[in-house]
Scaffold this motif. Sequence first.
Motif, short mmCIF file in Angstrom:
data_model
loop_
_atom_site.label_atom_id
_atom_site.label_comp_id
_atom_site.label_asym_id
_atom_site.label_seq_id
_atom_site.Cartn_x
_atom_site.Cartn_y
_atom_site.Cartn_z
N LYS A 44 0.83 -1.21 0.00
CA LYS A 44 0.00 0.00 0.00
C LYS A 44 0.86 1.26 0.00
CE LYS A 44 -3.91 -2.05 2.39
NZ LYS A 44 -4.66 -2.12 3.65
N VAL A 45 1.92 1.26 0.80
CA VAL A 45 2.81 2.42 0.85
C VAL A 45 3.47 2.63 -0.51
CG1 VAL A 45 4.95 3.35 1.83
CG2 VAL A 45 3.25 2.28 3.33
N ILE A 46 3.98 1.58 -1.11
CA ILE A 46 4.66 1.70 -2.40
C ILE A 46 3.68 2.21 -3.47
CG2 ILE A 46 5.80 0.43 -4.27
CD1 ILE A 46 6.99 -1.39 -2.06
N LYS A 47 2.48 1.68 -3.49
CA LYS A 47 1.49 2.10 -4.49
C LYS A 47 1.07 3.56 -4.31
CE LYS A 47 -0.56 -2.29 -5.78
NZ LYS A 47 -1.79 -3.11 -5.77
N SER A 48 1.28 4.11 -3.11
CA SER A 48 0.90 5.51 -2.88
C SER A 48 1.88 6.49 -3.52
CB SER A 48 0.76 5.78 -1.38
OG SER A 48 2.01 5.81 -0.76
N PHE A 49 2.97 5.99 -4.06
CA PHE A 49 3.95 6.80 -4.78
C PHE A 49 3.95 6.36 -6.25
CE2 PHE A 49 5.27 6.91 -0.40
CZ PHE A 49 5.64 8.23 -0.21
N PRO A 50 3.12 6.96 -7.09
CA PRO A 50 2.98 6.48 -8.46
C PRO A 50 4.24 6.61 -9.32
CG PRO A 50 1.72 8.50 -8.13
CD PRO A 50 2.25 8.09 -6.80
N ASP A 51 5.21 7.42 -8.87
CA ASP A 51 6.43 7.56 -9.68
C ASP A 51 7.44 6.45 -9.42
OD1 ASP A 51 6.74 8.68 -7.11
OD2 ASP A 51 8.35 10.01 -7.79
N ILE A 52 7.14 5.52 -8.53
CA ILE A 52 8.05 4.39 -8.30
C ILE A 52 7.88 3.37 -9.41
CG2 ILE A 52 8.59 2.44 -6.79
CD1 ILE A 52 7.88 4.21 -4.40
N LYS A 53 8.96 3.13 -10.11
CA LYS A 53 8.98 2.12 -11.18
C LYS A 53 10.03 1.05 -10.92
CE LYS A 53 6.14 4.67 -13.71
NZ LYS A 53 4.92 4.84 -12.98
N THR A 54 11.21 1.48 -10.41
CA THR A 54 12.31 0.55 -10.16
C THR A 54 12.57 0.43 -8.66
OG1 THR A 54 13.96 2.31 -10.37
CG2 THR A 54 13.44 1.05 -12.36
N ILE A 55 12.72 -0.81 -8.21
CA ILE A 55 12.91 -1.09 -6.79
C ILE A 55 14.11 -2.00 -6.61
CG2 ILE A 55 11.91 -2.17 -4.72
CD1 ILE A 55 9.13 -1.54 -5.89
N VAL A 56 15.00 -1.61 -5.68
CA VAL A 56 16.07 -2.50 -5.24
C VAL A 56 15.58 -3.15 -3.95
CG1 VAL A 56 18.39 -2.63 -4.27
CG2 VAL A 56 17.98 -1.26 -6.32
N ASP A 57 15.51 -4.47 -3.94
CA ASP A 57 15.15 -5.23 -2.74
C ASP A 57 16.46 -5.66 -2.10
OD1 ASP A 57 14.07 -6.82 -0.77
OD2 ASP A 57 13.05 -8.20 -2.13
N TYR A 58 16.94 -4.84 -1.16
CA TYR A 58 18.25 -5.06 -0.56
C TYR A 58 18.12 -6.00 0.63
CZ TYR A 58 22.98 -4.20 0.96
OH TYR A 58 24.30 -4.36 1.29
N GLY A 59 18.82 -7.14 0.56
CA GLY A 59 18.70 -8.16 1.60
C GLY A 59 17.48 -9.01 1.35
N CYS A 60 17.30 -9.39 0.10
CA CYS A 60 16.06 -10.04 -0.35
C CYS A 60 15.89 -11.47 0.14
CB CYS A 60 15.97 -10.00 -1.86
SG CYS A 60 17.24 -11.00 -2.67
N GLY A 61 16.95 -12.11 0.60
CA GLY A 61 16.83 -13.49 1.09
C GLY A 61 16.32 -14.43 0.01
N ALA A 62 15.23 -15.11 0.29
CA ALA A 62 14.65 -16.08 -0.65
C ALA A 62 13.84 -15.42 -1.75
CB ALA A 62 13.80 -17.09 0.09
N GLY A 63 13.74 -14.09 -1.73
CA GLY A 63 13.17 -13.35 -2.84
C GLY A 63 11.67 -13.27 -2.95
N SER A 64 10.95 -13.65 -1.93
CA SER A 64 9.48 -13.64 -2.01
C SER A 64 8.94 -12.24 -2.29
CB SER A 64 8.87 -14.19 -0.73
OG SER A 64 9.26 -15.53 -0.57
N ASP A 65 9.47 -11.23 -1.59
CA ASP A 65 9.00 -9.86 -1.82
C ASP A 65 9.35 -9.40 -3.23
OD1 ASP A 65 8.05 -9.73 0.81
OD2 ASP A 65 9.98 -9.01 1.55
#
Length: 189
Positions: A44-65
């Motif tokens: 919900k937080v991420i979707k509230s910023f419509p200009d977000i297109k690219t995301i670095v998932d730092y410390g992603c572990g098994a990558g589910s997120d």
Amino acid sequence: WNKLNPKNSEEFENFYKQSKSYGKALAVYNANGRKLRLFSKIEKVIKSFPDIKTIVDYGCGAGSDSMELNDLGYEIVSMDLDTDLFRFFKERLKKYKIDSIKTIIVEKETKIPNCDLILSLDVLEHVFDPYQLIKNMAESKAKYFLLTTAFGSHRVQEAFCPWHTDHKSSKIEKFKEEWSKKMKFLKGL
């Protein structure tokens, strides 16, 4: 963790690279529903910023997120140490023929690529110097940062997280005090 008692950054990293039971503890965390509830709020937080297109998932572990965010249409770069969990994630990407997620193994000199958002969920409490990691993130020129960290006793995770072995230590209290001064928390999470 308590048996090894790591004292520096290299020893911290080696613990996570070699631990077989750490992944099992994360599986328990993911299975109990807390992770899903947290991700739903983060989405919900991420979707509230419509200009977000690219995301670095730092410390992603098994990558589910990373996989969930990829399914939502974001461009994802997943970063972690070269651990069993990260290798498992890369195998999952191959199995499901997902080639849109870029993976980067984190080493000492690894730079965080430019992006709109750095997402780092429950990572700061696993690194030797969280301030240096935050500084590295700031140098990436990301527009936004969404970082979570856990404080306090967390049962099964106690054996795998340096701060959880003594959650009332002055180190944690000092970090919480400094953190609250230097960073704005996203309200409502």
